[in-house]
Motif scaffolding. Structure first.
Motif, mmCIF file in Angstrom:
data_model
loop_
_atom_site.group_PDB
_atom_site.id
_atom_site.type_symbol
_atom_site.label_atom_id
_atom_site.label_comp_id
_atom_site.label_asym_id
_atom_site.label_seq_id
_atom_site.Cartn_x
_atom_site.Cartn_y
_atom_site.Cartn_z
ATOM 1 N N VAL A 158 0.788 -1.239 0.000
ATOM 2 C CA VAL A 158 0.000 0.000 0.000
ATOM 3 C C VAL A 158 0.816 1.283 0.000
ATOM 4 N N SER A 159 1.874 1.353 0.805
ATOM 5 C CA SER A 159 2.600 2.617 0.886
ATOM 6 C C SER A 159 3.326 2.894 -0.427
ATOM 7 N N ALA A 206 0.712 3.870 -3.118
ATOM 8 C CA ALA A 206 0.327 5.284 -3.047
ATOM 9 C C ALA A 206 1.370 6.153 -3.748
ATOM 10 N N GLN A 207 2.657 5.798 -3.580
ATOM 11 C CA GLN A 207 3.723 6.576 -4.233
ATOM 12 C C GLN A 207 3.620 6.480 -5.756
ATOM 13 N N LEU A 257 0.044 3.889 7.099
ATOM 14 C CA LEU A 257 -0.562 2.750 6.403
ATOM 15 C C LEU A 257 -2.041 2.992 6.147
ATOM 16 N N ALA A 290 -2.701 5.451 3.414
ATOM 17 C CA ALA A 290 -2.297 5.076 2.059
ATOM 18 C C ALA A 290 -3.314 4.160 1.391
ATOM 19 N N VAL A 291 -4.370 3.761 2.122
ATOM 20 C CA VAL A 291 -5.376 2.868 1.556
ATOM 21 C C VAL A 291 -6.408 3.690 0.789
ATOM 22 N N ILE A 306 3.773 7.645 2.497
ATOM 23 C CA ILE A 306 4.905 7.477 3.415
ATOM 24 C C ILE A 306 6.151 7.586 2.553
#
Lengths: 324, 331
Positions: free
Chosen positions: A191-192, A195-196, B254, B257-258, B271
């Motif tokens: 997930v992190s 997102a990037q 976390l 970021a979902v 992050i």
């Protein structure tokens, strides 16, 4: 959303069948109908999401549009010119304009080739730049996707999943294309990192006025990325609309079931699941009538025999269902 | 209630040619009967290694360096391979992400389902067949009698995962370990499997350790959540606390970021940086290079675990600051 009169890409009743061979002389005894009568437009600067379960034909659709698979029927036009019948050499100049980002970029990188060389190959094939100019372009590209100059000399295995995806994106944007097909481009990432990479894709879109066709099974990511969403089931289109129309007011029972099945990051939320029976049928054993009737909670007699027609319910919101 | 599983200061190392990699760096947690604990974190945080250590299936270059794992008060570490074999599939079962790698492609579903019953429960073939049919019915597989004669490749992904669950539950284990059991499945099938697991847990009252990276799945099934980062537990608490009052900056990151489907104005929180490698020695807190709140002390000293509430812990120096603040405001 920009909607000028001519779409960047348009398909009309696009079909892709894979023959099933059998018998003594390996005759074609049937077809796997991977993509059936798919017609849609992508306009310049927008992101069209294509969603559905595995086996719904969304990846085949992306590959057929880029000419990686030969279409069985129907037409594809890019900037008003039909391209589906072109030979490989004529298609080359369009290919510069249409690129693809895959789920696993590691599979498309040569493990024994340095990243710098892999990226340079694009310029060797499509441009007349000399060695030092090419290197300059590659270094610029690396910077563009958030990698460093020192990565030029590294090998694919030295990169993490997120970095590899950045390399895949660098390769896709190298020739300033107008359309990029992203096939599950962020699905394998944490997930992190996801997102990037989503942020990178959005930044690049803004900077270079890119158009994306974003294929994914993750409806959360699609909502985040896309202006319009196409929902596919068993090779056919079941619903198409703006992101807001699809997520706020889904009409097709399949879209409703898909949306209600997404696990929400809210503990204790009441689940109002639309129940669906069983699994997706095999595309070689295609149901009569509406392809979804075998799992549909609303199925009536006519759904079993008559194929529902594709109609516009409100502006820009299309659906193929008898019961809507 | 008594704890079903107690893990105390577990340390797992991996031997490589060059050095010893510390994959799990001293973690402690417990699990009660009938409770679901979700272990979340990104790839390489040690969440799968933790579950493999419990069932004694670490790869051959992995070793448990320190710590204790107790099931119902019995120490599992130091047991011989024979003793572990008696427990595996009987008291502890495990479900994996990819059912095709856990099912034997050359044997029928029926053979593989009967096997644990005949070995552990000493059933006859006939009894085991009867029980297998019951199990398949329980996990919602249509035509169970016919399915017993089929091979794994003849089933769809969702059906295979159901067969795996049926196998894991055959001997009614007290502890079920599930390592990303729904990650490879489509959302609609995932929803069915999660519901099924929750229902079976309730019926059989077993404890479940559920390893996943999907925060949505966590919210659906967890009673308690343990967040791991780079081999350490950074936060542990009840599911409501973790989602509504997360304390550790990594947990917050976390959750942010979902992608959220229901929220119109949701912006993805990023992050910065990436997960450190196992051999990266980071001074102080292992998260500090990526932490937006990093202070001086974070760079020098690894934080201890602070108690936020009686059932909520966070391994972060910020917690000490808020403790001091609280002291100041009360005095």
């Amino acid at each position: 959303m920009l909607t000028d009169s001519t779409p960047l890409l348009e398909t009309n009743k696009l079909k892709k069948y894979y023959p099933i061979k059998g018998g003594l002389f390996k005759k074609t005894i049937g077809n796997v109908k991977a993509v059936q009568n798919v017609s849609f437009q992508i306009y310049e600067g927008e992101t069209l999401g294509v969603v559905g379960e595995s086996g719904c034909g969304k990846s085949t659709l992306g590959r057929t549009i880029l000419g990686l698979e030969k279409s069985t029927g129907g037409s594809i036009s890019f900037r008003g010119k039909t391209i589906h019948h072109l030979s490989e050499s004529k298609l080359k100049k369009f290919k510069k304009d249409m690129q693809m980002v895959f789920q696993d970029p590691f599979a498309s990188l040569n493990p024994r080739q340095r990243i710098g060389d892999a990226l340079e190959e694009v310029f060797v094939i499509h441009t007349n730049l000399n060695k030092s100019e090419r290197k300059k372009r590659v270094l610029l590209l690396l910077k563009e996707v958030g990698l460093k100059e020192e990565h030029y000399r590294r090998y694919p295995h030295e990169f993490s999943g997120g970095q590899r995806q950045r390399i895949g994106i660098a390769r896709a944007i190298a020739l300033n294309p107008s359309l990029i097909v992203c096939d599950e481009a962020v699905s394998a990432l944490d997930v992190s990192v996801q997102a990037q990479v989503i942020k990178l894709l959005k930044d690049l879109q803004e900077k270079y006025k890119l158009t994306y066709m974003f294929i994914s099974h993750d409806l959360g990511v699609v909502k985040h990325m896309c202006d319009r969403v196409l929902v596919m089931y068993l090779g056919t289109m079941v619903e198409l609309g703006s992101s807001e129309q699809i997520y706020r007011n889904p009409l097709h029972p399949y879209t409703k079931a898909l949306l209600s099945a997404i696990p929400r990051p809210v503990p204790g939320r009441k689940k109002n699941r639309v129940k669906m029976q069983g699994d997706i049928p095999s595309a070689s054993n295609y149901p009569n009538g509406c392809p979804f009737h075998t799992r549909c909670p609303l199925a009536q007699d006519r759904c079993r025999t008559i194929v529902p027609e594709w109609r516009e319910v409100e502006e820009g919101h299309f659906v193929a269902c008898h019961e809507v | 209630m008594k704890n079903l599983l107690e893990v105390e200061n577990l340390k797992v190392n991996f031997r490589t040619k060059k050095e010893r990699l510390r994959a799990v760096r001293g973690i402690s947690f417990s699990l009660k009967k009938g409770e679901t604990l979700c272990i979340v974190g990104e790839s390489g945080c040690g969440k799968s290694i933790t579950s493999l250590s419990i069932i004694g299936l670490l790869p051959s270059n992995g070793e448990i360096a320190e710590g204790s794992i107790k099931l119902d008060g019995n120490e599992l570490l130091g047991k011989t391979e024979n003793e572990l074999e008696i427990m595996r599939g009987n008291e502890i079962s495990m479900i994996f992400q990819e059912p095709m790698t856990a099912l034997n492609p050359t044997f029928t579903i029926g053979f593989q389902l009967r096997e644990p019953l005949m070995i552990h429960k000493k059933m006859s073939k006939k009894e085991a067949t009867k029980k297998s049919i019951e199990l398949l019915e329980k996990v919602g597989i249509p035509n169970p009698v016919e399915k017993l004669r089929q091979f794994p490749h003849e089933l769809s992904g969702g059906m295979r995962q159901r067969v795996m669950i049926a196998m894991a539950l055959a001997c009614e284990p007290s502890l079920l370990l599930a390592d990303e059991p729904t990650t490879a499945l489509d959302v609609t099938i995932q929803a069915q499997i999660l519901e099924l697991m929750d229902e079976l847990k309730r019926q059989m009252g077993m404890g479940v350790v559920f390893v996943t990276h999907d925060m949505g799945v966590v919210a659906e099934i967890a009673d308690r959540v343990m967040v791991m980062y780079a081999g350490e537990v950074v936060e542990i608490g009840d599911v409501d606390r973790i989602f509504n009052h997360p304390q550790h900056p990594y947990t917050k990151g976390l959750l942010g970021a979902v992608p959220n489907v229901d929220d119109e104005e949701h912006h993805l929180n990023i992050i910065p940086g990436s997960m450190p490698n196992l051999d990266d020695e980071i001074s102080g807190c292992r998260f500090h290079p990526r932490c937006p709140y990093a202070m001086d002390i974070c760079r020098k000293k690894n934080p201890t675990t602070f108690q936020v509430t009686s059932s909520h812990q966070s391994k972060c120096w910020l917690q000490e600051v808020t403790d001091v603040d609280r002291l100041h405001t009360t005095s």
